[in-house]
Scaffold this active site. Sequence first.
Site, PDB file in Angstrom:
ATOM      1  N   ASP A 137     -10.117 -23.891  -7.404  1.00  0.00           N
ATOM      2  CA  ASP A 137     -10.825 -23.543  -8.646  1.00  0.00           C
ATOM      3  C   ASP A 137     -10.145 -24.263  -9.815  1.00  0.00           C
ATOM      4  O   ASP A 137      -9.094 -24.901  -9.646  1.00  0.00           O
ATOM      5  CB  ASP A 137     -10.859 -22.017  -8.852  1.00  0.00           C
ATOM      6  CG  ASP A 137      -9.476 -21.411  -9.090  1.00  0.00           C
ATOM      7  OD1 ASP A 137      -8.751 -21.900  -9.969  1.00  0.00           O
ATOM      8  OD2 ASP A 137      -9.115 -20.428  -8.401  1.00  0.00           O
ATOM      9  N   HIS A 196      -4.899 -29.154  -2.797  1.00  0.00           N
ATOM     10  CA  HIS A 196      -5.995 -28.962  -1.832  1.00  0.00           C
ATOM     11  C   HIS A 196      -7.358 -29.388  -2.366  1.00  0.00           C
ATOM     12  O   HIS A 196      -8.382 -28.988  -1.823  1.00  0.00           O
ATOM     13  CB  HIS A 196      -6.041 -27.495  -1.368  1.00  0.00           C
ATOM     14  CG  HIS A 196      -4.875 -27.115  -0.495  1.00  0.00           C
ATOM     15  ND1 HIS A 196      -4.587 -25.813  -0.146  1.00  0.00           N
ATOM     16  CD2 HIS A 196      -3.924 -27.873   0.103  1.00  0.00           C
ATOM     17  CE1 HIS A 196      -3.510 -25.794   0.633  1.00  0.00           C
ATOM     18  NE2 HIS A 196      -3.087 -27.028   0.792  1.00  0.00           N
ATOM     19  N   SER A 199       0.428 -16.728   0.349  1.00  0.00           N
ATOM     20  CA  SER A 199       0.950 -16.092   1.558  1.00  0.00           C
ATOM     21  C   SER A 199       2.041 -16.949   2.190  1.00  0.00           C
ATOM     22  O   SER A 199       2.711 -16.511   3.123  1.00  0.00           O
ATOM     23  CB  SER A 199      -0.187 -15.851   2.548  1.00  0.00           C
ATOM     24  OG  SER A 199      -0.887 -17.058   2.770  1.00  0.00           O
TER      25      SER A 199
HETATM   26  P1  OAD Z   1      -3.839 -16.523   0.847  1.00  0.00           P
HETATM   27  O1  OAD Z   1      -5.188 -15.909   0.807  1.00  0.00           O
HETATM   28  O2  OAD Z   1      -3.268 -16.917   2.158  1.00  0.00           O
HETATM   29  O3  OAD Z   1      -2.770 -15.539   0.197  1.00  0.00           O
HETATM   30  C1  OAD Z   1      -3.013 -14.922  -1.034  1.00  0.00           C
HETATM   31  C2  OAD Z   1      -1.755 -14.201  -1.430  1.00  0.00           C
HETATM   32  O4  OAD Z   1      -1.959 -13.680  -2.721  1.00  0.00           O
HETATM   33  C3  OAD Z   1      -1.395 -13.019  -0.529  1.00  0.00           C
HETATM   34  O5  OAD Z   1      -0.014 -13.113  -0.159  1.00  0.00           O
HETATM   35  C4  OAD Z   1      -1.634 -11.795  -1.425  1.00  0.00           C
HETATM   36  O6  OAD Z   1      -0.700 -10.746  -1.168  1.00  0.00           O
HETATM   37  C5  OAD Z   1      -1.391 -12.389  -2.794  1.00  0.00           C
HETATM   38  N1  OAD Z   1      -2.061 -11.683  -3.893  1.00  0.00           N
HETATM   39  C6  OAD Z   1      -3.190 -10.940  -3.877  1.00  0.00           C
HETATM   40  N2  OAD Z   1      -3.480 -10.470  -5.107  1.00  0.00           N
HETATM   41  C7  OAD Z   1      -2.503 -10.936  -5.931  1.00  0.00           C
HETATM   42  C8  OAD Z   1      -2.232 -10.812  -7.327  1.00  0.00           C
HETATM   43  N3  OAD Z   1      -3.031 -10.107  -8.130  1.00  0.00           N
HETATM   44  N4  OAD Z   1      -1.139 -11.430  -7.826  1.00  0.00           N
HETATM   45  C9  OAD Z   1      -0.315 -12.150  -7.029  1.00  0.00           C
HETATM   46  N5  OAD Z   1      -0.522 -12.311  -5.691  1.00  0.00           N
HETATM   47  C10 OAD Z   1      -1.591 -11.707  -5.153  1.00  0.00           C
HETATM   48  O7  OAD Z   1      -3.885 -17.741  -0.168  1.00  0.00           O
HETATM   49  P2  OAD Z   1      -3.007 -19.054  -0.205  1.00  0.00           P
HETATM   50  O8  OAD Z   1      -1.587 -18.770   0.103  1.00  0.00           O
HETATM   51  O9  OAD Z   1      -3.344 -19.730  -1.476  1.00  0.00           O
HETATM   52  O10 OAD Z   1      -6.328 -23.924   2.079  1.00  0.00           O
HETATM   53  O11 OAD Z   1      -3.630 -19.874   0.981  1.00  0.00           O
HETATM   54  C11 OAD Z   1      -3.170 -21.169   1.202  1.00  0.00           C
HETATM   55  C12 OAD Z   1      -4.283 -22.037   1.681  1.00  0.00           C
HETATM   56  O12 OAD Z   1      -4.884 -21.471   2.835  1.00  0.00           O
HETATM   57  C13 OAD Z   1      -5.453 -22.189   0.722  1.00  0.00           C
HETATM   58  O13 OAD Z   1      -5.247 -23.156  -0.276  1.00  0.00           O
HETATM   59  C14 OAD Z   1      -6.543 -22.580   1.624  1.00  0.00           C
HETATM   60  C15 OAD Z   1      -6.303 -21.544   2.693  1.00  0.00           C
HETATM   61  O14 OAD Z   1      -6.911 -21.687   3.859  1.00  0.00           O
HETATM   62  C16 OAD Z   1      -7.361 -24.704   2.384  1.00  0.00           C
HETATM   63  O15 OAD Z   1      -8.522 -24.370   2.208  1.00  0.00           O
HETATM   64  C17 OAD Z   1      -6.958 -26.022   2.934  1.00  0.00           C
END
Ligand code: OAD
Length: 253
Positions: free
Chosen positions: A110, A124, A195
Amino acid sequence: MLSPQQQQYISQASDYIRQHNHICILTGAGISAESGIPTFRDKQTGLWENYRAEDLANIGAFERNPSLVWSWYQWRRHLVKDKKPNPAHQALARWQKQLSGMTLITQNVDDLHEQAGSTVTHLHGHLWKNRCSRCDLPYDLPVDYENSALLHCQHCSGYIRPDIVWFGEILPQQEWRDAQMAVTRCEVFIAIGTSSIVYPAAGLAELAKYNPQRAKIIEINPNPTDNPMVDIQIQAKAGDALPVLVEQLLELE
Ligand code: OAD
């Protein structure tokens, strides 16, 4: 509302950050959660509730069924199009504007960091850009996000895809190099709303921890991860913790 313990960790983090000049921040889907964009680990809803995001954000899935994957992205665009930056994006933009030395890197596709006024490296790709899946040329014609019919390249008739990095693909080389360079130089690395399980981005914390400065690793996440690299864990929502952290950094200037 932050608990005394959350506030204590934020103060510990701000004390440490202000003694250093090179800060790298990696954000993930969690930072946009409070803007109303579901994270990747959230269960999908509605039409897509029987699909897992990782089975759709996938080059194999697009090759097998381009229509399905394109429709899913059109639906995600529909979901994201009116979303606005939340206090976490705004706090980071304020940090970048008023203090020097912070590099912002995101896994998010986004544009909420940009909308808030930040300069950010996207590892990404970009939800709002498209390119040809065959000849790779950018597709700059307007796209109707309410229509999920496949589009074709004007040059080679290949299918148009979102300009996003999928599982099974490599990261954009320039962005990845920029990120690695910043992380190699940083003294503090902050992982926010990720995560920390999707590589290679998840490896940046380790690169920071063992860089010549032995960077301190801070995590902001209401659900702490198992990332063994983390030194200071701020177990709070980004939208609660970051405005307080940035306020403290600016006060201490
Ligand atoms: P995830 O969906 O794996 O993880 C989101 C994290 O945000 C989790 O650890 C939640 O606990 C945390 N979270 C939720 N609400 C929150 C808040 N209000 N404040 C802070 N943290 C919060 O997302 P990513 O780690 O970004 O890749 O995932 C990595 C990649 O996997 C993405 O970029 C995407 C995905 O598949 C591709 O599409 C290539």
